[in-house]
Scaffold this active site. Structure first.
Site, mmCIF file in Angstrom:
data_model
loop_
_atom_site.group_PDB
_atom_site.id
_atom_site.type_symbol
_atom_site.label_atom_id
_atom_site.label_comp_id
_atom_site.label_asym_id
_atom_site.label_seq_id
_atom_site.Cartn_x
_atom_site.Cartn_y
_atom_site.Cartn_z
ATOM 1 C CB SER B 20 -18.290 21.683 -82.404
ATOM 2 O OG SER B 20 -17.752 22.262 -83.561
ATOM 3 C CB CYS B 21 -16.349 26.365 -79.955
ATOM 4 S SG CYS B 21 -15.114 26.193 -81.568
ATOM 5 C CB ILE B 22 -15.023 23.522 -74.594
ATOM 6 C CG1 ILE B 22 -15.860 21.784 -75.529
ATOM 7 C CG2 ILE B 22 -14.818 23.250 -73.604
ATOM 8 C CD1 ILE B 22 -16.386 21.458 -74.365
ATOM 9 N N GLY B 85 -19.303 22.664 -76.853
ATOM 10 C CA GLY B 85 -19.273 21.286 -77.811
ATOM 11 C C GLY B 85 -20.336 20.389 -77.541
#
Lengths: 208, 159
Positions: B20-22, B85
Site C-alpha cells: 500500500s506504500c508509494i 498504493g
C-alpha cells in the site's frame, strides 16, 4: 521499518512461547475437526524477528507468498497475521482440497476461502488462548487474505499497524500432516499499551 | 521504508515489494540528480517530532525535493513518476475490504505534488498487485515489476 523490533526478556519470550503453544494446540484440534485429518502444529522457536527479515524467510522480497491478516480489537488491540511461502500455500491446498493451483493466476474463490478459513482458525485460536489465560478480551475481526510478493504483504501489514506505535513479534511455525509438513510465520503486533496490559495481567513485569 | 534515497550521476534507485506504500521518484535530467521515497501514510501525525519525514506524503514530498536540491538538482526541472498504493489484501470473508490506505496514499502524494506545482509524468497506482519500482538515472527509465505481469516500462523521466 516502523514497527520496531520487540525486545523481550527470556521470561517474556517463554511466556509468549507457552501462549503460542497453547493457542496452536487449540488450532490443531479445530483444523483436524474441520478436515477430518490429523494435523500437528509446532512452534520450533519464538524469535523476536524483525519484520524486515520476514520476506527473506518467505523466499525473498519478490517471491510469492500468502498472508492472512486480522486486526485485533478489545483490551489488547493489535494485529495478527499468518504468512506462508508459496510452496507451503500449495501444500496446504493439497492437504485441504486435494488440488492445488499451479499458478497464482489460477486461484479460485474456493482456494481463497480455504486459506481465509485456515488463517481464521489459526489466528483465532492464538487469540482465544491468550484471552483465556489472561482474562483479557481480544476479539479477532474478519480476516483478509493477500497472495502477492512477500515484501508487498509485509508492507501492507506494517502500514496498517503503524497508525500508532507498535512492536512486532514473529513466530516460526511448522504444520505437519501425514503427507508432509509446511512452514509458516506468525506475526503478532500488539499495541504497546496492549502488551503492557498483557504482561501485567500475567503478573510479569514488562521488559521492553 | 520511509527512507529518502538520493543519488547523482549514475545508478539505480529501487523500492522492492511496495504494497500500500508509494514509491515516488524524481529526476532532474540536467544535473542527473535523482531521488526516491517510500511513502507509508498520507499525513504525519501531530506531535511526533522524531518520525522520519519520508514516511508521510505531506512531509515526504517536500523532503525529497529538498534533498535533491541539496545534491544539486534544480527544483523547476524535476520530473516525477510514482507507483504502488495497491490493496494487496484483496480477499476477505465479506468481500468488502476496508483496507484502502493505498488509494489514500496515492491521492495524497499526487495532491502534494500538485500543490507544489509539479506534474506527474506517469503513475501506476491502485489495483491489487505488489510492485517493485526501478529507476535508472542514465536512461531516465522508470520500470514497474509485478509478479503477474512481469516488468514493464512506465515512462522515461528524461522525456
Amino acid at each position: 521499518m516502523m514497527a520496531s523490533e520487540i525486545s523481550l526478556g527470556l521470561m517474556e519470550l517463554s511466556v509468549v512461547r507457552e501462549l503460542t503453544n497453547i493457542g496452536l494446540g487449540h488450532a490443531t484440534t479445530s483444523l483436524s475437526e474441520m478436515t477430518g485429518r490429523k494435523f500437528t502444529i509446532s512452534v520450533p522457536d519464538v524469535e523476536s524477528l524483525s519484520l524486515e527479515r520476514i520476506p527473506e524467510l518467505l523466499g525473498g522480497c519478490e517471491a510469492y507468498a500468502a498472508g492472512i491478516y486480522m486486526p485485533i480489537e478489545g483490551d489488547v488491540t493489535g494485529h495478527i497475521a499468518f504468512l506462508l511461502p508459496w510452496p507451503s500455500v500449495r501444500s496446504l491446498w493439497k492437504m485441504l482440497l486435494g488440488t492445488e493451483p499451479c499458478d497464482p493466476s489460477e486461484i479460485t474463490e474456493m482456494d481463497a476461502s480455504a486459506l481465509l478459513e485456515i488463517g481464521n482458525i489459526i489466528n483465532g485460536s492464538f487469540l482465544s488462548a491468550i484471552a483465556d489465560m489472561t482474562n483479557l478480551a481480544m476479539h479477532s475481526t474478519p480476516p483478509y487474505l493477500a497472495i502477492e510478493m512477500s515484501a508487498a504483504i509485509l508492507d501492507a501489514i506494517v502500514v496498517e499497524a503503524s497508525s500508532k506505535d507498535h512492536l512486532a513479534l514473529a513466530i516460526r511455525t511448522t504444520i505437519t500432516e501425514a503427507e508432509g509438513s509446511l512452514e509458516g510465520f506468525f506475526v503478532y503486533i500488539p499495541s504497546i499499551g496492549g502488551l503492557r496490559h498483557l504482561f501485567a495481567s500475567l503478573g510479569i513485569a514488562e521488559a521492553a | 521504508m520511509a527512507e529518502i534515497q538520493v543519488i547523482r550521476g549514475t545508478g539505480q534507485l529501487t523500492c522492492l515489494g511496495l504494497g500500500s506504500c508509494i514509491g515516488l521518484c524524481g529526476l532532474d535530467p540536467v544535473s542527473n540528480v535523482a531521488g526516491m521515497i517510500h511513502v507509508m501514510l498520507p499525513e504525519a501525525f501531530q506531535a511526533k517530532g522524531e518520525e522520519k519525514p519520508g514516511k508521510f506524503a505531506d512531509t515526504g514530498v517536500p523532503a525529497l525535493i529538498e534533498a535533491m536540491v541539496r545534491l544539486g538538482a534544480n527544483q523547476s526541472r524535476i520530473a516525477f513518476a510514482m507507483a504502488g498504493g495497491a490493496q494487496v489484501f484483496k480477499f476477505s470473508a465479506n468481500n468488502e475490504s476496508k483496507l484502502d490506505i493505498g488509494t489514500r496514499n496515492g491521492a495524497a502524494v499526487a495532491a502534494k505534488l500538485r500543490e507544489l506545482g509539479f506534474e506527474i509524468v506517469a503513475q501506476d497506482t491502485g489495483g491489487n498487485s505488489g510492485r517493485t519500482v526501478i529507476m535508472t538515472v542514465e536512461t531516465g527509465i522508470f520500470t514497474v515489476r509485478t509478479v503477474t505481469s512481469g516488468e514493464k516500462t512506465l515512462c522515461n523521466l528524461r522525456g
